[in-house]
Scaffold this active site. Structure first.
Site, PDB file in Angstrom:
ATOM      1  CB  THR A   1       3.219   8.019  -1.964  1.00  0.00           C
ATOM      2  OG1 THR A   1       3.874   7.723  -0.721  1.00  0.00           O
ATOM      3  CG2 THR A   1       3.776   9.296  -2.558  1.00  0.00           C
TER       4      THR A   1
ATOM      5  CB  SER B   1      -0.962  -0.116   1.150  1.00  0.00           C
ATOM      6  OG  SER B   1      -1.583   0.866   1.671  1.00  0.00           O
ATOM      7  CG  ASP B   2       3.679   4.555   1.128  1.00  0.00           C
ATOM      8  OD1 ASP B   2       3.407   5.191   0.089  1.00  0.00           O
ATOM      9  OD2 ASP B   2       4.323   5.051   2.065  1.00  0.00           O
ATOM     10  CG  LEU B   3       6.116  -0.837  -4.311  1.00  0.00           C
ATOM     11  CD1 LEU B   3       7.067  -1.432  -3.278  1.00  0.00           C
ATOM     12  CD2 LEU B   3       5.619  -1.932  -5.242  1.00  0.00           C
TER      13      LEU B   3
END
Length: 168
Positions: A51, A12-14
């Site tokens: 992001t 979820s925030d790669l």
């Protein structure tokens, strides 16, 4: 809660800042703060996490989503590694404009772009998560990775089990 390396999760925030290299130059994902565990096609999550410039369309729209949202983020990273610019770059001034760009902009590929790499990125960046799921189900078999010996790569020692506090 005990989480093993085989537990399915949505990162979820790669993004590039959260990918580190170990001593052998193997990628390691850092900062699991926004991750969801035990997420699957049948057990989806909602909410806007991550992001903005690396968010999948389903996250932006607020649709229930699962692990293939990370593949979309990976597609952005691979494109950036190849062309040193985001596939959704524009002169947008606001978050709303950036999100609209991700949902609507046709991705540009130079004429001389490697056709296997383009095909890989197009599959990762497919706007529909249901179709993306089918397109990425056998990434190891994609022609772009034809020179990778996956069995040899997997001979590395397994990563240690991850232990998390009871707040998960």
């Amino acid at each position: 809660m005990h989480i093993s390396p085989s537990t399915p999760f949505l990162y979820s925030d790669l993004k590039p800042e959260n990918i580190l290299l170990d001593d052998d130059c193997h990628a390691k994902i850092a900062d699991l703060g926004l991750s969801f565990f035990n997420v699957s096609e049948h057990r989806r999550v909602t909410g806007c996490n991550g992001t903005i410039s690396y968010m999948a369309p389903e996250v932006i729209r607020g649709d229930p989503y699962f692990t293939v949202a990370d593949y979309f983020s990976l597609g952005i990273i691979v494109y950036e590694m190849a062309l040193v610019i985001s596939p959704f770059y524009s002169r947008q001034k606001t978050k709303r404009e950036l999100l609209t760009t991700i949902l609507t902009k046709k991705v540009y590929y130079p004429l001389e772009f490697n056709h296997h790499l383009r095909d890989l990125i197009e599959k990762l960046l497919h706007l529909d998560q249901e179709k993306r799921k089918d397109l990425v189900k056998d990434l190891r078999g994609h022609p772009f990775f034809k020179n990778i010996n996956w069995a040899e790569l997997e001979k590395r020692p397994s990563p240690p089990e991850i232990l998390f506090g009871s707040y998960f």
